[in-house]
Design a protein around this motif. Sequence first.
Motif, short mmCIF file in Angstrom:
data_model
loop_
_atom_site.label_atom_id
_atom_site.label_comp_id
_atom_site.label_asym_id
_atom_site.label_seq_id
_atom_site.Cartn_x
_atom_site.Cartn_y
_atom_site.Cartn_z
N SER A 154 54.85 19.26 63.88
CA SER A 154 55.37 19.23 65.60
C SER A 154 56.86 19.25 65.40
O SER A 154 57.52 19.49 64.80
CB SER A 154 55.41 17.87 65.67
OG SER A 154 55.80 17.40 67.01
N ASP B 171 47.07 20.63 71.13
CA ASP B 171 46.91 19.04 71.67
C ASP B 171 45.78 18.87 72.78
O ASP B 171 45.44 17.64 73.07
CB ASP B 171 48.33 18.47 72.22
CG ASP B 171 49.51 19.16 71.72
OD1 ASP B 171 49.28 19.68 70.23
OD2 ASP B 171 50.82 19.20 72.06
N HIS C 84 42.98 16.01 71.67
CA HIS C 84 42.95 14.58 71.33
C HIS C 84 41.99 14.18 71.68
O HIS C 84 41.26 13.99 72.36
CB HIS C 84 44.36 14.24 71.13
CG HIS C 84 45.85 14.97 70.69
ND1 HIS C 84 46.18 15.14 69.74
CD2 HIS C 84 46.91 15.03 71.32
CE1 HIS C 84 47.52 15.94 69.42
NE2 HIS C 84 48.22 15.32 69.95
N TYR D 127 45.34 17.83 77.68
CA TYR D 127 46.25 16.09 77.18
C TYR D 127 47.85 16.00 78.01
O TYR D 127 48.51 17.15 77.65
CB TYR D 127 46.83 15.90 76.16
CG TYR D 127 47.28 14.90 75.80
CD1 TYR D 127 46.81 13.90 75.60
CD2 TYR D 127 48.46 15.16 74.84
CE1 TYR D 127 47.78 12.76 74.77
CE2 TYR D 127 49.36 13.53 74.19
CZ TYR D 127 48.76 12.48 74.92
OH TYR D 127 49.61 12.17 74.37
N TYR E 75 61.38 9.72 74.67
CA TYR E 75 61.21 8.99 74.18
C TYR E 75 62.89 9.15 73.73
O TYR E 75 63.55 9.61 73.75
CB TYR E 75 60.80 9.75 72.66
CG TYR E 75 59.49 9.57 72.65
CD1 TYR E 75 58.84 8.58 71.68
CD2 TYR E 75 58.95 10.59 72.90
CE1 TYR E 75 57.09 8.36 72.44
CE2 TYR E 75 57.17 10.66 72.67
CZ TYR E 75 57.00 9.73 72.46
OH TYR E 75 55.73 9.61 72.55
C1 G6P Z 1 53.54 14.93 67.88
C2 G6P Z 1 53.00 16.60 68.33
C3 G6P Z 1 52.42 17.11 69.63
C4 G6P Z 1 50.95 16.25 70.09
C5 G6P Z 1 51.76 14.33 69.74
C6 G6P Z 1 50.69 12.68 70.61
O1 G6P Z 1 53.84 15.14 68.97
O2 G6P Z 1 54.10 17.92 68.23
O3 G6P Z 1 52.00 17.73 69.77
O4 G6P Z 1 50.61 15.83 70.84
O5 G6P Z 1 52.29 13.95 69.05
O6 G6P Z 1 51.99 12.03 70.14
P1 G6P Z 1 52.19 11.51 72.17
O7 G6P Z 1 54.24 11.53 71.68
O8 G6P Z 1 51.62 12.07 72.85
O9 G6P Z 1 52.03 10.18 71.35
#
Ligand code: G6P
Length: 315
Positions: A14, A40, A43, A86, A149
Amino acid sequence: MSHRPIILGIVGDSAAGKTTLTRGIAQVLGENDVTVICTDDYHRYDRKQRAELGISALHPDCNYLDIIQQHLSLLRTGQPILKPIYNHSSGTFDPPEYIKPKRFVIVEGLLGYATRGMRDSYDVKVYLAPPEDLRHTWKINRDTRKRGYTREQVIKQIQQRESDSEAFIRPQRQWADVVVSFYPPSDNLTQDELLLAVRLVLRPTIPHPDFSSIIGDGEHAGGAVRLGLDRDMGKPVDVMEIDAHATAEQVRDLERSLCQEVPYLGQFCSLEGNPGIGKLIGTTGETLQSYPLAITQLLITYHMLKAANVSANVA
Ligand code: G6P
């Protein structure tokens, strides 16, 4: 020239720089000729379900790897797919999207080399491995600026996911034809303008250009470009390192040797003053600029064009 799409994989943890490098390669190949797929989108669970199940997005069970593999086979033979989406803002899924592959397909994501079937679908496989502290900086910047975040949440998430990174993401490095590690020189680490050096691991799984004529004794003028032998994940490999402060002349020599074999590349070189090459805008708006970046873009493009069997100047 090849009649089926040529597929490039860009895999890494990531915030390793996958999206930024993908954009940089698409820029060189010509965006009208490139389809970009981010895995991604495959998922299996949305954000809420993942939290409930206590599973991270990095875990193979959290992704439809079998469907990625199916889609890769379809794309490879030029057929369309109905790709899920996603949504990184909402953490849920949007309606799927109809995608017909263009001449080049770049597939970027966390687990692209997880299964044998997936690995067999690519023409060129790249793994991105920046130093962990740089990746953490990139992840904090991206996830706080673009994914809503807080800094503390991102740091906690990195810690929680470390075991999955170690078990499922990092081992995929062994399958790459080229391992790319951008790193900041010790005297330049500002966050908005990052002058990057690069270490390229060139595995003998595909034929790489012959740089030995210009870097005969292992070092090129002043030692800014170095070629050597090393071991990576236990196997012998060639390694090329280019300093962030390599000069235009040193880089031109490398470009010339790439273009000698694939003249079509000439138009993209800094030799020709191409403004796009060697300068990328990261996902959070920072500028990444350096000759090492330009050579990395060109080297990957070289492999894509070779896979497509592009002859001389005919694209
Ligand atoms: C990580 C990856 C992303 C993935 C994500 C999902 O940050 O780099 O590419 O899709 O996890 O987690 P999230 O923050 O969207 O719940």
